[in-house]
Scaffold this motif. Structure first.
Motif, PDB file in Angstrom:
ATOM      1  N   LEU A   1       5.375   5.344   2.681  1.00 28.78           N
ATOM      2  CA  LEU A   1       4.841   6.993   2.747  1.00 28.78           C
ATOM      3  C   LEU A   1       5.699   8.289   2.982  1.00 28.78           C
ATOM      4  O   LEU A   1       6.490   7.899   3.302  1.00 28.78           O
ATOM      5  CB  LEU A   1       2.930   7.165   3.922  1.00 28.78           C
ATOM      6  N   ASP A   2       5.915   9.645   2.741  1.00 30.27           N
ATOM      7  CA  ASP A   2       6.650  10.296   2.949  1.00 30.27           C
ATOM      8  C   ASP A   2       6.705  10.864   4.390  1.00 30.27           C
ATOM      9  O   ASP A   2       5.454  10.612   5.205  1.00 30.27           O
ATOM     10  CB  ASP A   2       6.433  11.478   1.767  1.00 30.27           C
ATOM     11  N   ALA A   3       7.837  11.331   4.647  1.00 28.10           N
ATOM     12  CA  ALA A   3       8.206  11.969   6.524  1.00 28.10           C
ATOM     13  C   ALA A   3       6.988  13.018   6.233  1.00 28.10           C
ATOM     14  O   ALA A   3       6.326  13.219   7.561  1.00 28.10           O
ATOM     15  CB  ALA A   3       9.429  12.603   5.853  1.00 28.10           C
TER      16      ALA A   3
ATOM     17  N   ALA B   1       1.100  -0.809   0.345  1.00 25.17           N
ATOM     18  CA  ALA B   1       0.057   0.032   0.420  1.00 25.17           C
ATOM     19  C   ALA B   1       1.068   1.187  -0.121  1.00 25.17           C
ATOM     20  O   ALA B   1       1.614   1.602   0.779  1.00 25.17           O
ATOM     21  CB  ALA B   1      -1.149  -0.011   1.735  1.00 25.17           C
ATOM     22  N   GLU B   2       0.112   2.035  -0.768  1.00 23.47           N
ATOM     23  CA  GLU B   2       0.990   4.005  -0.663  1.00 23.47           C
ATOM     24  C   GLU B   2       0.066   4.576  -0.362  1.00 23.47           C
ATOM     25  O   GLU B   2      -1.450   4.910  -0.484  1.00 23.47           O
ATOM     26  CB  GLU B   2       1.382   3.597  -2.070  1.00 23.47           C
ATOM     27  N   CYS B   3       0.290   5.323   0.940  1.00 23.65           N
ATOM     28  CA  CYS B   3      -0.395   6.742   1.365  1.00 23.65           C
ATOM     29  C   CYS B   3      -0.228   8.240   0.461  1.00 23.65           C
ATOM     30  O   CYS B   3       1.525   8.481   1.364  1.00 23.65           O
ATOM     31  CB  CYS B   3       0.196   6.555   3.118  1.00 23.65           C
ATOM     32  N   GLY B   4      -0.538   8.717   0.165  1.00 25.15           N
ATOM     33  CA  GLY B   4      -0.120   9.467  -0.698  1.00 25.15           C
ATOM     34  C   GLY B   4       0.170   9.157  -2.016  1.00 25.15           C
ATOM     35  O   GLY B   4       1.014   8.814  -2.471  1.00 25.15           O
ATOM     36  N   THR B   5      -1.058   8.664  -3.308  1.00 24.84           N
ATOM     37  CA  THR B   5       0.000   9.085  -4.751  1.00 24.84           C
ATOM     38  C   THR B   5       0.795   9.430  -5.091  1.00 24.84           C
ATOM     39  O   THR B   5       1.150   9.670  -6.395  1.00 24.84           O
ATOM     40  CB  THR B   5      -1.948   7.947  -5.689  1.00 24.84           C
ATOM     41  N   GLY B   6      -0.069  10.918  -5.205  1.00 21.43           N
ATOM     42  CA  GLY B   6       0.656  12.107  -5.952  1.00 21.43           C
ATOM     43  C   GLY B   6      -0.113  11.352  -8.071  1.00 21.43           C
ATOM     44  O   GLY B   6      -0.994  11.430  -7.589  1.00 21.43           O
ATOM     45  N   CYS B   7       0.959  11.930  -8.270  1.00 22.44           N
ATOM     46  CA  CYS B   7       0.987  11.375  -9.906  1.00 22.44           C
ATOM     47  C   CYS B   7       1.535   9.937 -10.044  1.00 22.44           C
ATOM     48  O   CYS B   7       2.074   9.843 -11.080  1.00 22.44           O
ATOM     49  CB  CYS B   7       1.860  12.336 -10.422  1.00 22.44           C
TER      50      CYS B   7
ATOM     51  N   THR C   1      -2.957   2.031  -3.990  1.00 25.46           N
ATOM     52  CA  THR C   1      -2.893   3.242  -3.262  1.00 25.46           C
ATOM     53  C   THR C   1      -3.710   4.437  -3.407  1.00 25.46           C
ATOM     54  O   THR C   1      -4.716   4.603  -3.429  1.00 25.46           O
ATOM     55  CB  THR C   1      -1.662   4.315  -4.002  1.00 25.46           C
ATOM     56  N   ALA C   2      -3.993   5.737  -2.324  1.00 26.49           N
ATOM     57  CA  ALA C   2      -4.504   5.984  -1.549  1.00 26.49           C
ATOM     58  C   ALA C   2      -4.688   7.483  -1.608  1.00 26.49           C
ATOM     59  O   ALA C   2      -2.832   8.015  -1.770  1.00 26.49           O
ATOM     60  CB  ALA C   2      -4.987   5.156  -0.582  1.00 26.49           C
ATOM     61  N   GLU C   3      -5.070   8.782  -2.046  1.00 24.17           N
ATOM     62  CA  GLU C   3      -4.639  10.138  -2.529  1.00 24.17           C
ATOM     63  C   GLU C   3      -5.746  10.734  -2.027  1.00 24.17           C
ATOM     64  O   GLU C   3      -6.840  10.039  -2.590  1.00 24.17           O
ATOM     65  CB  GLU C   3      -4.547  10.408  -4.187  1.00 24.17           C
TER      66      GLU C   3
HETATM   67  C1  LIG Z   1       4.659  13.731  -1.459  1.00 24.81           C
HETATM   68  S1  LIG Z   1       3.294  13.362  -2.020  1.00 24.81           S
HETATM   69  C2  LIG Z   1       2.742  12.037  -2.362  1.00 24.81           C
HETATM   70  C3  LIG Z   1       4.286  11.536  -3.622  1.00 24.81           C
HETATM   71  C4  LIG Z   1       4.356   9.963  -4.032  1.00 24.81           C
HETATM   72  N1  LIG Z   1       3.964   9.416  -2.762  1.00 24.81           N
HETATM   73  C5  LIG Z   1       5.177   9.398  -5.178  1.00 24.81           C
HETATM   74  O1  LIG Z   1       5.538   8.244  -4.936  1.00 24.81           O
HETATM   75  O2  LIG Z   1       4.834  10.871  -6.143  1.00 24.81           O
HETATM   76  C6  LIG Z   1       1.814  13.739  -0.328  1.00 24.81           C
HETATM   77  C7  LIG Z   1       0.732  13.395  -1.808  1.00 24.81           C
HETATM   78  O3  LIG Z   1      -0.616  12.712  -0.117  1.00 24.81           O
HETATM   79  C8  LIG Z   1      -1.622  13.563  -0.497  1.00 24.81           C
HETATM   80  N2  LIG Z   1      -1.928  13.546   0.397  1.00 24.81           N
HETATM   81  C9  LIG Z   1      -1.857  14.224   1.890  1.00 24.81           C
HETATM   82  N3  LIG Z   1      -2.705  13.660   2.272  1.00 24.81           N
HETATM   83  C10 LIG Z   1      -3.334  12.720   2.639  1.00 24.81           C
HETATM   84  C11 LIG Z   1      -4.396  11.872   3.337  1.00 24.81           C
HETATM   85  N4  LIG Z   1      -5.337  12.268   4.696  1.00 24.81           N
HETATM   86  N5  LIG Z   1      -5.089  10.353   2.385  1.00 24.81           N
HETATM   87  C12 LIG Z   1      -4.318  10.331   1.188  1.00 24.81           C
HETATM   88  N6  LIG Z   1      -3.331  11.455   0.589  1.00 24.81           N
HETATM   89  C13 LIG Z   1      -3.141  12.610   1.540  1.00 24.81           C
HETATM   90  C14 LIG Z   1      -1.446  14.600  -1.234  1.00 24.81           C
HETATM   91  O4  LIG Z   1      -2.652  14.672  -1.834  1.00 24.81           O
HETATM   92  C15 LIG Z   1       0.143  14.519  -2.357  1.00 24.81           C
HETATM   93  O5  LIG Z   1       0.152  14.199  -3.056  1.00 24.81           O
END
Ligand SMILES: C[S@@+](CC[C@H](N)C(=O)[O-])C[C@H]1O[C@@H](n2cnc3c(N)ncnc32)[C@H](O)[C@@H]1O
Length: 204
Positions: free
Chosen positions: A130-132, A64-70, A89-91
């Protein structure tokens, strides 16, 4: 000691053996194009991506990935994971979520437009990425609960720091300190490039 012509021949031979780095996976290229098109600058770094693909290659079950972005991180995960391993992945942002859903419609990546916490109903996971920045905002125990025993949590976008406790911006980097000292995990901070590091924490 080799004479100069022999050394030169050896050098040329070695140079001939140096090849270009492998091409990026096609899925990743597509996601990077989408990032470029949308001016999205938060996508995962290529150095991180190679690590993600390598870790994903060891995973069964669901990643799973939290925050898909692009979709860059998801593309790396899918590129590395075995075919039978599910990638979800969830966005939260609807435009990004639906854009990536369309882009990956034929690619065996499940994109959901949802808060990351909704992923729990699809778990437990063998890997959670997920990102920091997000990890600092999300309740830590909820993140921990997403992985099964032997599962790993991968957090990117840390600033490398050789000291302990780790510092960031002149203060203790509490987020990194907490993840690295949580006794439920065996963890490591991997510097994937001069300016960025990734924590890998495996649940015991
Ligand atoms: C750093 S970016 C992620 C980049 C992506 N994981 C990648 O590998 O390219 C963080 C993403 O998390 C999304 N985000 C922020 N809060 C969130 C939430 N509560 N649930 C899901 N996505 C979320 C943002 O909209 C943003 O697109």
């Amino acid at each position: 000691m080799l004479d100069w012509p022999s050394r030169a021949r050896r050098l040329v031979t070695h140079t001939d053996q140096v090849s270009a780095p492998p091409d990026l996976p096609a899925l990743v290229v597509r996601a990077l194009r989408m990032s470029l098109h949308r001016g999205y600058v938060q996508a995962s770094r290529t150095e991180t991506g190679h690590l993600l693909a390598t870790l994903a290659a060891t995973r069964t079950g669901t990643i799973a990935e939290c925050g898909t972005g692009c979709g860059v991180g998801a593309a790396w995960l899918r590129s590395g994971a075995p075919k039978t391993t599910r990638v979800i992945t969830a966005e939260l942002d609807p435009e990004l979520a639906h854009g990536v859903m369309d882009m990956f419609a034929d690619d065996d990546i499940d994109v959901i437009h949802a808060d990351w916490s909704d992923l729990a109903e699809h778990g437990p996971f063998s890997l959670v990425f997920l990102d920091a920045g997000s990890a600092g905002q999300f309740p830590r125990e909820q993140i921990v609960d997403l992985v099964a025993e032997g599962g790993m949590i991968v957090l990117d976008d840390f600033v490398p720091c050789p000291s302990w406790p780790p510092l960031a911006g002149g203060r203790v980097d509490v987020l990194r300190q907490d993840w690295l000292s949580d006794e439920r995990f065996t963890s490591v901070d991997v510097m994937v490039a001069e300016d960025t590091s990734v924590i890998i924490a495996v649940r015991r």
